[in-house]
Design a protein around this motif. Structure first.
Motif, PDB file in Angstrom:
ATOM      1  N   UNK A  69      27.465 -18.482  11.326  1.00  0.00           N
ATOM      2  CA  UNK A  69      27.943 -17.716  12.511  1.00  0.00           C
ATOM      3  C   UNK A  69      27.557 -16.544  13.057  1.00  0.00           C
ATOM      4  N   UNK A  70      27.162 -16.360  14.325  1.00  0.00           N
ATOM      5  CA  UNK A  70      26.419 -15.231  14.851  1.00  0.00           C
ATOM      6  C   UNK A  70      25.181 -15.294  14.895  1.00  0.00           C
ATOM      7  N   UNK A  71      24.443 -16.201  14.347  1.00  0.00           N
ATOM      8  CA  UNK A  71      22.946 -16.249  14.435  1.00  0.00           C
ATOM      9  C   UNK A  71      22.372 -17.660  15.018  1.00  0.00           C
ATOM     10  N   UNK A  72      21.404 -17.640  15.863  1.00  0.00           N
ATOM     11  CA  UNK A  72      20.916 -18.853  16.144  1.00  0.00           C
ATOM     12  C   UNK A  72      20.012 -19.508  14.947  1.00  0.00           C
ATOM     13  N   UNK A  73      20.421 -20.891  15.164  1.00  0.00           N
ATOM     14  CA  UNK A  73      20.089 -21.761  13.932  1.00  0.00           C
ATOM     15  C   UNK A  73      18.484 -21.578  13.875  1.00  0.00           C
ATOM     16  N   UNK A  74      17.750 -21.457  14.756  1.00  0.00           N
ATOM     17  CA  UNK A  74      16.156 -21.363  14.732  1.00  0.00           C
ATOM     18  C   UNK A  74      15.650 -19.893  14.207  1.00  0.00           C
ATOM     19  N   UNK A  75      16.265 -19.024  14.649  1.00  0.00           N
ATOM     20  CA  UNK A  75      16.066 -17.705  14.304  1.00  0.00           C
ATOM     21  C   UNK A  75      16.470 -17.523  12.414  1.00  0.00           C
ATOM     22  N   UNK A  76      17.610 -18.020  12.160  1.00  0.00           N
ATOM     23  CA  UNK A  76      18.157 -18.170  10.982  1.00  0.00           C
ATOM     24  C   UNK A  76      17.031 -18.747   9.989  1.00  0.00           C
ATOM     25  N   UNK A  77      16.489 -19.799  10.432  1.00  0.00           N
ATOM     26  CA  UNK A  77      15.633 -20.680   9.810  1.00  0.00           C
ATOM     27  C   UNK A  77      14.494 -20.101   9.426  1.00  0.00           C
ATOM     28  N   UNK A  78      13.720 -19.142  10.566  1.00  0.00           N
ATOM     29  CA  UNK A  78      12.613 -18.278  10.397  1.00  0.00           C
ATOM     30  C   UNK A  78      12.771 -17.189   9.456  1.00  0.00           C
ATOM     31  N   UNK A  79      14.106 -16.688   9.326  1.00  0.00           N
ATOM     32  CA  UNK A  79      14.235 -15.480   8.320  1.00  0.00           C
ATOM     33  C   UNK A  79      14.545 -16.180   6.917  1.00  0.00           C
ATOM     34  N   UNK A  80      15.035 -17.379   6.827  1.00  0.00           N
ATOM     35  CA  UNK A  80      14.824 -18.006   5.623  1.00  0.00           C
ATOM     36  C   UNK A  80      13.859 -18.350   5.009  1.00  0.00           C
TER      37      UNK A  80
END
Length: 350
Positions: free
Chosen positions: A295-306
């Protein structure tokens, strides 16, 4: 039986059409009725139906896209025939075509290849356009992107790339387009390709190939890339997808104990469907171990961070497909679910 025992007003045989109870409208029908109303006002003002074309104002282009959505969903709009006072949807004599919208009708078919490419591989199956039944999951993100562009906080850029990424937004033929899922990654004509789930702002979706969307974006000189964003106002409060943790059911000894961690803007079940046909899943079924809502994060950016946080646990794998070709399988890590959960909590739980 006396007259007092008969309620003539409740007898369906004695009711006028106006008196008969009306079925409750679904959210889809309520939204469609609103769109019909806006289109009817436009036609009354201009004497013509809205058209999405270069030089038209934003209002007309948006109405044209919404009209296309009504036409694509005509079979689901039973009971709204009276709202189509200009016969733009139900009054059309030809068969309803799910590809009938300005995005695909302008300058040929989105799946039409150039002469120089006609001798090359054809799509394994033809993508279709259909109503997006879960559009409400994407509505906030669409509205946020549109508002950000209007306010100038996000600057659409010309399209200059060979592939599209999960979570990106584009403007194509005046219509906002969102890449909600990327699956079945493979090589086509020597270049990376994949099957996409693409959501359009007229509440329809398509499962076209990445190469088809890229080609269409290059053909449209006015196409723009809006892209995706990390935490911030763009996706504030919006459900944007899931982080998933999977375990492979492959019998390969080097896979034992490994977890696959990734993200999807759609459902995890959809993402892992047909896992045995995809290199990303080692051409084997997988088991869903855990999922976390974004919630509140793009899936792609979240994936990069993870993936950056899990880099110390990363394991590089190569897998051979049924056709004998080799692929690099990413997103596999030698770690445990507790480590993934702690990392996820620190990064995304607010």
């Amino acid at each position: 039986m006396s007259d007092e025992e008969i309620d003539y007003l409740k007898d369906p045989l004695l009711q006028s059409p106006e008196d008969k109870p009306k079925a409750a409208r679904t959210p889809l029908l309520e939204r469609a009725a609103e769109v019909f109303s806006k289109i009817n006002v436009f036609v009354a003002e201009t004497g013509t139906e809205p058209v999405s074309a270069k030089g038209k104002d934003v209002r007309e282009r948006l109405l044209a896209n919404e009209l296309a959505g009504l036409r694509a969903s005509r079979a689901s709009l039973t009971g709204l025939e009276h709202a189509d006072i200009h016969g733009l949807v139900f009054g059309r004599s030809e068969r309803s075509d799910p590809l009938d919208d300005p995005l695909l009708n302008d300058v040929g078919d989105i799946f039409q290849v150039r002469d120089a490419l006609k001798s090359k591989a054809q799509p394994d199956y033809v993508a279709d356009r259909r109503p997006c039944l879960d559009f409400d999951r994407f509505r906030v993100a669409f509205e946020s992107v549109r508002l950000a562009v209007e306010e100038g906080s996000r600057k659409p850029q010309p399209f200059h790339q060979e592939r599209v990424e999960l979570g990106e937004f584009f403007v194509l033929k005046g219509q906002l387009v969102h890449v909600a899922d990327v699956r079945d990654e493979h090589r086509r004509n020597g270049k990376p390709d994949a099957r996409l789930r693409v959501i359009f702002d007229n509440e329809t979706e398509s499962n076209l190939l990445m190469s088809s969307l890229v080609r269409r974006l290059y053909e449209d000189k006015d196409a723009r890339r809006i892209g995706f964003s990390g935490a911030g106002p763009l996706f504030e409060g919006a459900h944007t997808g899931f982080v998933y943790v999977l375990r492979s059911r492959s019998n390969r000894p080097e896979v034992r104990g490994l977890l696959k961690v990734g993200t999807t803007a759609g459902t995890v079940e959809d993402r892992v469907a047909r896992a045995e046909t995809q290199a990303a899943f080692l051409f084997a079924p997988v088991e869903i171990i855990e999922t976390y809502e974004l919630v509140g994060y793009s899936a792609k950016e979240a994936e990069r961070m993870i993936h950056a946080a899990l880099r110390p646990f990363h394991v590089a794998l190569k897998v051979t497909g049924p056709d004998g070709r080799s692929f690099n399988a990413t997103e596999w890590f030698r770690t445990d679910i507790e480590t993934v959960f702690q990392m996820f909590s620190l990064m995304f739980v607010r």
